[in-house]
Design a protein around this motif. Structure first.
Motif, mmCIF file in Angstrom:
data_model
loop_
_atom_site.group_PDB
_atom_site.id
_atom_site.type_symbol
_atom_site.label_atom_id
_atom_site.label_comp_id
_atom_site.label_asym_id
_atom_site.label_seq_id
_atom_site.Cartn_x
_atom_site.Cartn_y
_atom_site.Cartn_z
ATOM 1 N N GLU A 4 0.855 -1.180 0.000
ATOM 2 C CA GLU A 4 0.000 0.000 0.000
ATOM 3 C C GLU A 4 0.891 1.229 0.000
ATOM 4 O OE1 GLU A 4 -3.076 1.829 3.096
ATOM 5 O OE2 GLU A 4 -3.794 -0.046 2.170
ATOM 6 N N THR A 5 0.545 2.200 -0.838
ATOM 7 C CA THR A 5 1.309 3.439 -0.899
ATOM 8 C C THR A 5 0.426 4.595 -0.453
ATOM 9 O OG1 THR A 5 0.740 3.876 -3.224
ATOM 10 C CG2 THR A 5 2.715 2.545 -2.793
ATOM 11 N N THR A 6 1.072 5.684 -0.010
ATOM 12 C CA THR A 6 0.326 6.834 0.483
ATOM 13 C C THR A 6 0.627 8.114 -0.296
ATOM 14 O OG1 THR A 6 2.028 7.301 2.134
ATOM 15 C CG2 THR A 6 0.178 5.892 2.815
ATOM 16 N N SER A 7 1.421 7.997 -1.371
ATOM 17 C CA SER A 7 1.751 9.176 -2.175
ATOM 18 C C SER A 7 2.164 8.729 -3.573
ATOM 19 C CB SER A 7 2.913 9.955 -1.539
ATOM 20 O OG SER A 7 4.109 9.189 -1.607
ATOM 21 N N ALA A 8 2.173 9.688 -4.490
ATOM 22 C CA ALA A 8 2.624 9.393 -5.846
ATOM 23 C C ALA A 8 4.077 8.908 -5.841
ATOM 24 C CB ALA A 8 2.475 10.629 -6.729
ATOM 25 N N GLU A 9 4.901 9.501 -5.000
ATOM 26 C CA GLU A 9 6.312 9.107 -4.933
ATOM 27 C C GLU A 9 6.446 7.646 -4.501
ATOM 28 O OE1 GLU A 9 5.044 11.881 -3.427
ATOM 29 O OE2 GLU A 9 5.828 13.350 -4.863
ATOM 30 N N GLU A 10 5.662 7.229 -3.526
ATOM 31 C CA GLU A 10 5.710 5.830 -3.081
ATOM 32 C C GLU A 10 5.211 4.890 -4.176
ATOM 33 O OE1 GLU A 10 3.743 5.086 0.614
ATOM 34 O OE2 GLU A 10 5.043 6.453 1.744
ATOM 35 N N ARG A 132 -4.096 7.002 -0.839
ATOM 36 C CA ARG A 132 -3.595 5.631 -0.674
ATOM 37 C C ARG A 132 -3.972 4.755 -1.862
ATOM 38 N NH1 ARG A 132 -6.746 4.972 3.852
ATOM 39 N NH2 ARG A 132 -6.756 2.747 3.460
ATOM 40 N N ARG A 133 -3.034 3.902 -2.243
ATOM 41 C CA ARG A 133 -3.243 2.944 -3.317
ATOM 42 C C ARG A 133 -2.827 1.568 -2.827
ATOM 43 N NH1 ARG A 133 -5.346 6.975 -4.671
ATOM 44 N NH2 ARG A 133 -5.186 8.083 -6.635
ATOM 45 N N ARG A 134 -3.604 0.570 -3.177
ATOM 46 C CA ARG A 134 -3.234 -0.828 -2.920
ATOM 47 C C ARG A 134 -2.700 -1.381 -4.230
ATOM 48 N NH1 ARG A 134 -7.759 -2.236 -1.367
ATOM 49 N NH2 ARG A 134 -7.398 -1.672 0.783
ATOM 50 N N ILE A 135 -1.510 -1.974 -4.175
ATOM 51 C CA ILE A 135 -0.864 -2.487 -5.380
ATOM 52 C C ILE A 135 -0.586 -3.966 -5.176
ATOM 53 C CG2 ILE A 135 1.116 -2.281 -6.930
ATOM 54 C CD1 ILE A 135 1.457 0.619 -5.769
ATOM 55 N N VAL A 136 -1.083 -4.763 -6.112
ATOM 56 C CA VAL A 136 -0.857 -6.208 -6.080
ATOM 57 C C VAL A 136 -0.063 -6.578 -7.318
ATOM 58 C CG1 VAL A 136 -1.935 -8.486 -6.004
ATOM 59 C CG2 VAL A 136 -3.033 -6.548 -4.858
#
Length: 138
Positions: A4-10, A132-136
């Protein structure tokens, strides 16, 4: 792998981490809703492959070929295609090959085996609230 990311940079860093494992000829299918961060993720992956020019969504041009540090990289966005069955059979050929690392957004618009090969990775991005984004990745 799920993160899971919390920013565009992540989100870009998550793309870069996957790119570090790729080899020439690999195809990565990147799925998710509109605004889920697909292009941001691909931008990070392309930066890790040595692409220095601006990376934006190729929605209106179908695809872009870039010069990476170790060879060409391609970024396709098939969102505007209704499918490939009515298109020129060679439409996507310039974006795939033994030396090209290819990222395909909206691959479901092109069929299961876009580019005629099994993908090296599949990525799914989802909204997880706010930035936030969830990435699988599998």
């Amino acid at each position: 792998m799920e993160t899971e990311t919390t920013s565009a940079e992540e989100t870009e860093r998550a793309g870069a981490a996957v790119a570090a494992e790729l080899r020439p000829g690999d195809v990565v299918l990147v799925s998710g809703e509109l605004g889920a961060g697909k292009t941001t993720w691909v931008r990070g992956a392309l930066r890790a492959l040595g692409v220095t020019e601006a990376v934006t969504s190729p929605t209106f041009v179908l695809g872009v070929l870039y010069d990476g540090a170790d060879g060409p990289a391609a970024h396709l966005d098939l969102y505007r295609l209704a499918g490939l069955q009515d298109e020129d059979p060679g439409l996507l050929d310039p974006y795939f090959g033994a030396e090209v690392v290819t990222f395909v957004e909206w691959p479901e618009r092109g069929g299961e085996r876009v580019g005629g090969r099994e993908p090296a990775r599949r990525v799914r991005l989802e909204h997880a609230g706010g930035d936030r984004r969830r990435i699988v990745v599998w």
